[in-house]
Scaffold this active site. Structure first.
Site, PDB file in Angstrom:
ATOM      1  N   SER A 122       0.653  -0.838  -0.166  1.00 53.26           N
ATOM      2  CA  SER A 122      -0.002  -0.705   0.088  1.00 53.26           C
ATOM      3  C   SER A 122       0.636   1.474   0.567  1.00 53.26           C
ATOM      4  O   SER A 122       0.398   2.359  -1.038  1.00 53.26           O
ATOM      5  CB  SER A 122      -0.737   0.055   1.215  1.00 53.26           C
ATOM      6  OG  SER A 122      -0.459  -0.043   2.715  1.00 53.26           O
ATOM      7  N   HIS A 185       1.176   5.132   4.448  1.00 57.33           N
ATOM      8  CA  HIS A 185       0.587   5.491   3.529  1.00 57.33           C
ATOM      9  C   HIS A 185       0.262   6.947   2.933  1.00 57.33           C
ATOM     10  O   HIS A 185       0.635   7.284   1.436  1.00 57.33           O
ATOM     11  CB  HIS A 185      -1.305   5.180   3.947  1.00 57.33           C
ATOM     12  CG  HIS A 185      -1.653   3.744   3.618  1.00 57.33           C
ATOM     13  ND1 HIS A 185      -3.275   4.049   3.861  1.00 57.33           N
ATOM     14  CD2 HIS A 185      -1.249   2.898   3.749  1.00 57.33           C
ATOM     15  CE1 HIS A 185      -2.869   2.454   4.609  1.00 57.33           C
ATOM     16  NE2 HIS A 185      -1.477   2.182   3.672  1.00 57.33           N
TER      17      HIS A 185
END
Length: 238
Positions: A122, A185
């Site tokens: 991610s 992220h």
């Protein structure tokens, strides 16, 4: 833009194959939800990076996943963004942004987060979202690019909000104890956005040299800040 043949997105397919092969290795070596297995295979562990100098974990962590759903969720998004973005950026720019965003995300996670082990694609995936948004801002006269850019932007925003909500649930005892690495992220998003500005793309309008220089400075400042903050944690025992 239309989906094209394998040769037009072979880097995306290669990344997906690597992710699935690594997951099979995790399963064979003790299980993808086994912390010892994740650490052995290169999961990002703050103490191992800062105390023992195993900085390579910032790179390897992006190839590991905890459970099949973690892998599938990331793989689907890598595929969706990759088949378009690879055509826009070119194969090697795409790969460079993907891998560097994974490292950039892990670096901010190292500086801000405090998990026993951090893994997942991610960080790199958010880098692709940032890259798509950056390209779309420079090519506002191209409706297809703008559409993809808006999708990537809102996907990033929604995911960050979801991350915050999920982590709040865990803190209040509602969740299952598995926290999402928001710092990773954000770091991936920042890295991917800046690198897309710096490296340019294969066939569309690019940013001016002045903007590129500013982006280089911002990227250097980001990496220096993250490394300096991480190293500073050693003196306070994390």
């Amino acid at each position: 833009m239309q989906k094209q043949s394998f040769k037009d997105s072979y880097m995306t397919w290669t990344i997906l194959i690597v992710l699935f092969v690594v997951f099979l290795m995790e399963t064979a070596l003790g299980g993808s939800q086994n912390s010892a297995t994740l650490v052995m295979m290169g999961g990002m562990v703050k103490s191992l990076v800062l105390v023992y100098g195993q900085w390579w974990r910032l790179f390897t962590a992006q190839f590991l996943h905890i459970g099949i759903m973690h892998l599938i969720t990331n793989a689907v998004m890598v595929y969706y963004l990759g088949i378009y973005l690879e055509q826009i950026l070119g194969h090697w720019r795409f790969l460079a942004i993907y891998l560097a965003s994974g490292v950039g995300g892990s670096l901010l996670s190292l500086a801000w987060s405090n998990y026993s082990v951090s893994v997942g694609a991610s960080t790199a995936l958010f880098g692709l979202m940032g890259a798509m948004a950056a390209v779309s801002v420079r090519n506002r006269d191209n409706s297809a690019i703008v559409y993809l850019g808006k999708q990537a932007f809102w996907l990033a925003v929604i995911n960050i909000i979801f991350d915050m909500f999920s982590n709040s649930n865990v803190l209040f005892g509602i969740g299952n104890g598995s926290k999402i690495d928001i710092a990773g992220h954000l770091g991936g998003l920042i890295t991917g956005l800046l690198l897309a500005i710096i490296l340019g793309n294969k066939q569309f309008r690019e940013y001016s040299n002045k903007i590129r220089v500013i982006a280089v400075c911002c990227l250097v400042i980001y990496f220096v800040y993250a490394v300096h903050t991480s190293i500073g944690l050693i003196g306070v025992g994390f």
